[in-house]
Each structure stands twice: as structure tokens, then as C-alpha cells.
Design a protein around this motif. Structure first.
Motif, short mmCIF file in Angstrom:
data_model
loop_
_atom_site.label_atom_id
_atom_site.label_comp_id
_atom_site.label_asym_id
_atom_site.label_seq_id
_atom_site.Cartn_x
_atom_site.Cartn_y
_atom_site.Cartn_z
N ALA A 177 0.83 -1.21 0.00
CA ALA A 177 0.00 0.00 0.00
C ALA A 177 0.87 1.26 0.00
CB ALA A 177 -0.92 0.02 1.22
N ILE A 178 0.45 2.25 -0.78
CA ILE A 178 1.11 3.56 -0.77
C ILE A 178 0.55 4.34 0.41
CG2 ILE A 178 1.62 5.65 -2.10
CD1 ILE A 178 2.50 3.24 -3.61
N PRO A 179 1.40 4.71 1.37
CA PRO A 179 0.92 5.44 2.56
C PRO A 179 0.41 6.83 2.19
CG PRO A 179 3.17 4.62 2.85
CD PRO A 179 2.85 4.50 1.40
N LYS A 180 -0.70 7.23 2.78
CA LYS A 180 -1.31 8.52 2.46
C LYS A 180 -1.47 9.42 3.69
CE LYS A 180 -2.20 7.69 -1.95
NZ LYS A 180 -1.54 8.47 -3.01
N PHE A 181 -2.06 8.88 4.74
CA PHE A 181 -2.38 9.70 5.91
C PHE A 181 -1.97 9.00 7.20
CE2 PHE A 181 -5.43 10.74 2.62
CZ PHE A 181 -5.14 12.09 2.47
N LEU A 182 -1.56 9.82 8.16
CA LEU A 182 -1.17 9.28 9.46
C LEU A 182 -1.91 10.01 10.59
CD1 LEU A 182 2.76 9.09 9.35
CD2 LEU A 182 1.15 7.24 8.92
N SER A 183 -2.22 9.27 11.64
CA SER A 183 -2.59 9.91 12.90
C SER A 183 -1.37 9.83 13.81
CB SER A 183 -3.78 9.21 13.55
OG SER A 183 -3.39 7.96 14.09
N LEU A 184 -1.29 10.75 14.76
CA LEU A 184 -0.13 10.86 15.64
C LEU A 184 -0.60 11.03 17.08
CD1 LEU A 184 2.82 11.61 16.43
CD2 LEU A 184 2.30 13.95 15.73
N ALA A 185 -0.14 10.16 17.96
CA ALA A 185 -0.45 10.32 19.39
C ALA A 185 0.86 10.30 20.16
CB ALA A 185 -1.37 9.20 19.87
N THR A 243 2.85 7.03 18.98
CA THR A 243 2.11 6.03 18.22
C THR A 243 1.62 6.66 16.92
OG1 THR A 243 1.38 4.85 20.20
CG2 THR A 243 0.08 4.50 18.21
N THR A 244 1.84 5.99 15.81
CA THR A 244 1.31 6.46 14.53
C THR A 244 0.45 5.36 13.91
OG1 THR A 244 3.35 5.71 13.45
CG2 THR A 244 3.20 8.06 13.94
N THR A 245 -0.67 5.78 13.34
CA THR A 245 -1.53 4.86 12.58
C THR A 245 -1.59 5.40 11.15
OG1 THR A 245 -2.89 4.17 14.44
CG2 THR A 245 -3.88 4.00 12.26
N GLY A 246 -1.36 4.53 10.20
CA GLY A 246 -1.33 4.96 8.80
C GLY A 246 -2.45 4.37 7.98
N ILE A 247 -2.89 5.16 7.02
CA ILE A 247 -3.86 4.71 6.03
C ILE A 247 -3.18 4.78 4.67
CG2 ILE A 247 -6.03 5.28 4.83
CD1 ILE A 247 -6.63 4.28 7.53
N GLY A 248 -3.25 3.70 3.92
CA GLY A 248 -2.65 3.68 2.59
C GLY A 248 -3.60 3.05 1.59
N VAL A 249 -3.22 3.14 0.34
CA VAL A 249 -4.03 2.57 -0.74
C VAL A 249 -3.21 1.49 -1.44
CG1 VAL A 249 -5.26 3.03 -2.89
CG2 VAL A 249 -5.18 4.77 -1.09
N ARG A 250 -3.77 0.29 -1.53
CA ARG A 250 -3.05 -0.83 -2.11
C ARG A 250 -3.16 -0.81 -3.63
NH1 ARG A 250 -4.45 -6.60 0.05
NH2 ARG A 250 -6.16 -6.40 -1.42
N ALA A 251 -2.03 -1.07 -4.27
CA ALA A 251 -2.03 -1.21 -5.73
C ALA A 251 -2.99 -2.34 -6.10
CB ALA A 251 -0.62 -1.51 -6.20
N LYS A 252 -3.81 -2.10 -7.10
CA LYS A 252 -4.91 -3.02 -7.42
C LYS A 252 -4.45 -4.43 -7.74
CE LYS A 252 -8.81 -0.17 -8.75
NZ LYS A 252 -8.32 1.20 -9.02
#
Lengths: 333, 333
Positions: free
Chosen positions: B85-93, B142-151
Motif C-alpha cells: 500500500a502507498i501510505p497517504k495519511f497518518l494519525s499521531l499520538a 504512536t502512529t496509525t497509517g492509512i494507505g491505498v493498495r495497488a490493485k
């Protein structure tokens, strides 16, 4: 294996795998959770996605009405719910202090699982770290939530204008007071339970009201801090009426004895909503039909007075609620 | 305001707001980040979303080649990247220990911002907690990432079969050794830099190869732990050749002096890839063209031998790499 968490439970090897399988996977099992992958696939979600994160360091770990596990679910679920999003998936990261009892950890994770089920969210990925004794406090938990926002909703501080009403869903200060008493350092005992709970039902009840402007759950810093946030963003005045603000007698008593101000104490299951004056009564009616909203009330309004947060007291006087500086009660969430 | 973090910086009030504005918002500003909301809206993302979370407790907070801030970006970016997955967004705590210097915090968050920019990810929501002195260790992230997987991608342990090749993108043990030396407790000094970096370029280089089966970044527990994970999931044998595994001489020296085994030391910028034998050379060729892949090599293969992880040594002998139990080096990430 001893009952205590050791550093080896965080090293990526055998003991960590065993811990994850026996405690985390056992309690949290759901179709989306695979503890053998680096990243979890999210099922397709239609609509505007929202993301929220919260860290939890409450002390003690367990208190009347909840524990750090259930709180870590409710906190992030609530941040999404007040933003107009239905929570769907959570990530979970724990930082455990060496020496924590595995039975305690198990209770906490079990509560977490129950709270997640109740709120309709799935925990789909996680991470475990262990830090040496003396460099943590039992367990710290961070949850990040993904939710889907109802299409029609356009909430935000920018929507707020004068004459809007301020609604509060229930009594304030229960969580702060319950945690404070659970610390036992005051020698006081009470029957106060934390209000920690999902506010999703309260929020969902208002999602279709065009007059709904803004919602927030008053956690750290309490009701006064939410009111200040609105004041700061809009440069308007806020006037609330002490006689209209639900507070339990026990909370008032404890606050009087210990010198706390309930307007600054944390809640973990309440909502402040700003609603157009024309729909405020309808919103209140809907809250009254929900168990957690039976003590809801319209507590004040937005006005053009001095740009301050003013409390009209029971005695008819006025008191400016200042922005919080000193910490009245740290480690509350 | 003093230069030290106080409990009031975590209480939801004035000081916390000031800290967030002056340090977090200043360094991390991007179009998606609004520090005044409970939840952030994600721009529409096409494709299969993936989510990953990682907590970071490394000690010391700063080490040659990085710090806990850059590491917290790379770690989560890498978990997504190896999952396709290409990482796009992260949350940060962040959980900050009372008494941390604000200048240190500022350096850490600045490194985080730089690493995020380099990896093409945006931090879109955050949370700050402060715990009393003695109940933390400077800062935990702590970081949580959201990514999009290549199809086209279908990666997973289940794809692995005998004769597949094991590729390694670069020298092992640099991160573990650099952090160890930075602790100064050994009285050793060296020029070893952590390999902490985004592995996204390495992973992306292979995404379109149908022969790509599985990728993982060897962090906690090192290369041996990744090999064991594959062995456990597939009940096949893995054979790797010491002569083919890149390890820096300095890392070998330090390990010999201190009795560590480099096969179990953490990397934070390497990838292990399992590739069909027919495409292994092509995959290697692609890695060699990338700066961080110049020392990449085919280090072994999957076979039908005893279901074990076997290292063929430089001297022609065989050594079974056992699963990690004791922690060779805690607090490495």
C-alpha cells in the motif's frame, strides 16, 4: 509463563506472539483482525471517511464504571460520533509497563472488546510494546478510529451564530469524580460511577436535524473548556445557566470538599451540542427518549454580549468561566 | 513559559493549546491538519484501503541516523509499503513525560515532519498526553497509517512456495547497533548510523512483478524473526547463506564484542521479499538501481527440507536459527 508481563513480551519473538494470541486475539477476534499481518485491509466504505486518534493514560487503570480499555474505545468512538461520523474500524497500540499482571491486562482487553462490540466497531490492527518497570504506568493505550460521515452533515464551529442554543446531554463531572475517588488518596468514598460510554446514540439522534451546528464531548478540561473553544473560534459570547446544568449532588459534595470546580471536570459519555434555536426543543425531545439523555437540558445560548463565557449562578449572580490553565486533575483519560 | 514540559501541557487548556500551536502545528502543518477538530476528514481515496499502527518507545530518543520522531513515520510507512500500500495519511499520538525539554520535543517533531514529507504522507490528526515524571521515558509515539493498495497486488504468506527466493535489500543490524551504541552504557563508539528510512521506493519497485509473493521489514527480532514467521505460517524450510547476507564489518565487530547475534538485531529501513525464482534476478536488478538497494542480495530460498530456518555458514557448516525468546536488545523501536 509467569503472570507478570516481562520485557520479552515486547520483543517480537515467541513470548510476544503467545501474549498476542492468548490475550489480544482471544478477546478481540473479529473477521478483520489478522495478528500476522503488518497492515489490515479495510472493507469498502461508502461516504466521507473521517479519522481520529486518542491516547489514554488514566490512573488508576480501573475505576467504577470502566477501565482504561473501555475508555480507549469510548474516547475515539465519541470523537468520531460528535464529528458526525459512524465509527467503523479502530487501530490499537498498547505500551505496557514490565510487571503488569497478565490478569489485569486480560480484564482491560476484555472490556475493550465489549465496548467495541457495543459501539459496532472492529479493531483491525494492533501493536504491543513493553517498557521497563518504572518507565510506564501499567498500560498506556492509543486508539485511532475510522468512521463514515453522514452525507447531509455539515458540522463545525463556523456554523455557530448568535441565538443558537447550547444543549448538554447529561450530568457533568461524573468521570472526573469517579476516577479521583478511585485513587483513594483522599480517603473519600462514594457511589459515583464514571459516565464513560459511547455517545453515538445521542449523536445519531441529531444527525438529520438541519439546525445541528456543532457537537463536542467535554473530556479533559470539562464543559468550561468546550465552551471556551467555541468562544475562541467565534469571538461570540456564551451564557450558561447554573440552574439548567445537570450535576449530581454527590459530585457537588466531593467538589466542595476537595475544592474542585465541576465545570472543569472531565466527562467521558456526555455531549455538548449547538443547535439552531428553532430546533433546540426538538433536539432535546430526542435526547430525552434515549437512556443516556434523560437528564439532557438546554443550558444556555450564544449571544452578542462580551466575548466571554458567563455562568449565571443559582443566586442570580454572574461568574466568568476562565480558560483552564492549571490542571485540576491530571491523568483523567 | 519554561522550557520544560509540565503536566499542564496535557490538560486540555491554555498551555496545551499553546504547545500544540507552537510545536505540533508549526512543524506538521499541511492542508489536512486542523488542530481544532475532534476528527479529520480524509480526501477521497480510490482503491483498497489499508491500515497499520505502530508504537515507538526507542531509547535514547535521538541516535545516529534518526530519532523517535522520524522512526515513528518510517515504521508505519514501512508497514504499509511492505503490505503493498502507498501510505497517504497518518494519525499521531504522543505521550510525553513531564520534564522533557521543549527544544528536544521540537527537534523530534521537526524530524517527523521531514520524514513525512519525504514519504509523501500527511499527518492529519493528533493527540497529546503528558504523564508525571518517572512514569514515562521522555516521549512515546504512536502512529496509525492509512494507505491505498495497488490493485494488482496479492501479497501474503499463503503465496509462498518451495523454490521461491529470499531477497534482502541491504545490510542488517545497523539500526539495532546504532541505538545500542548511542546508549553509551557499553563505552564503545562507532560510526554506525541507523538504517531507519522509508522503504517505499524499494517496495514500489517490485509492485508490478507477478512473482512478488510477500514482503516484510525486519524490525524487532531482526531477519531471523521474519524468516521464522514465514516458516511458521508455511511449514516449509528456509535456507539462507551467510556469505550472501550483507552485514557491515562494524556491526559484526560490535556484535562479537558484546555477544549479540546480528541476525536478531532490528533494521528499520530494510525489506525481505519473497519472489518467484523466475523473477528473483529481475527484482534484484531493480533494487540495485535504487540508492537504498545497492547492497541488496538474494540470500536464500524456500525448500522442502526440515521445516526449519537454516543458516549455511561461511565455513560451510549449518546452524539452525532458533525463534527468538530472550530479548537481545529491548527498546529498539
Amino acid at each position: 509463563m509467569s503472570n507478570l508481563i516481562t520485557l520479552a513480551h515486547g520483543n517480537g519473538g515467541y513470548f510476544m506472539r503467545q501474549l498476542i494470541e492468548e490475550i489480544f486475539a482471544t478477546h478481540l477476534q473479529n473477521p478483520g483482525l489478522d495478528t500476522n499481518t503488518d497492515a489490515a485491509s479495510l472493507p469498502t466504505l461508502d461516504g466521507q471517511l473521517m479519522m481520529s486518534v486518542d491516547g489514554f493514560t488514566v490512573k488508576p487503570l480501573e475505576f467504577p464504571g470502566g477501565n482504561i480499555g473501555s475508555l480507549a474505545i469510548h474516547g475515539t468512538v465519541n470523537d468520531l460520533a460528535v464529528s458526525g461520523a459512524i465509527p467503523k474500524f479502530l487501530s490499537l497500540a498498547v505500551i505496557i509497563e514490565e510487571g503488569l499482571e497478565q490478569t489485569t491486562l486480560s480484564r482491560i482487553i476484555a472490556s475493550m472488546a465489549e465496548a467495541a462490540r457495543d459501539a459496532g466497531v472492529q479493531i483491525i490492527c494492533g501493536d504491543t510494546k513493553v517498557v521497563p518497570k518504572g518507565e510506564g504506568s501499567g498500560i498506556y493505550i492509543t486508539t485511532t478510529g475510522i468512521g463514515v460521515r453522514a452525507k447531509s452533515l455539515n458540522l463545525g464551529l463556523a456554523q455557530i451564530k448568535t441565538q443558537d442554543k447550547i444543549l448538554l446531554s447529561g450530568p457533568i463531572g461524573d468521570h472526573g469524580t469517579a476516577v479521583m475517588l478511585a485513587r483513594e488518596q483522599f480517603g473519600l468514598k462514594g457511589n459515583i460511577q464514571s459516565d464513560a460510554a459511547s455517545v453515538l446514540p445521542l449523536c445519531q439522534a441529531l444527525y438529520d436535524l438541519p439546525g445541528l451546528k456543532f457537537m463536542r464531548d467535554p473530556t479533559r478540561g470539562g464543559l468550561a473548556t468546550v465552551l471556551h473553544e467555541i468562544q475562541r473560534a467565534r469571538k461570540l459570547g456564551l451564557r450558561v445557566y447554573e440552574s439548567q446544568i445537570p450535576i449530581r449532588d454527590e459530585v457537588i459534595s466531593v467538589c466542595e470538599i476537595l475544592g474542585y470546580d465541576p465545570f472543569y471536570l472531565a466527562c467521558e459519555g456526555r455531549v455538548v451540542a449547538i443547535v439552531d434555536e428553532k430546533q433546540a426543543d426538538l433536539a432535546l425531545e430526542r435526547w430525552h427518549k434515549i437512556p443516556s439523555g434523560q437528564q439532557a437540558n438546554i443550558i444556555g445560548l450564544i449571544n452578542n454580549d462580551l466575548a466571554q463565557v458567563v455562568l449565571e449562578t443559582d443566586l442570580g449572580g454572574e461568574r466568568v468561566l476562565e480558560e483552564l490553565e492549571d490542571d485540576p486533575l491530571p491523568r483523567i483519560c
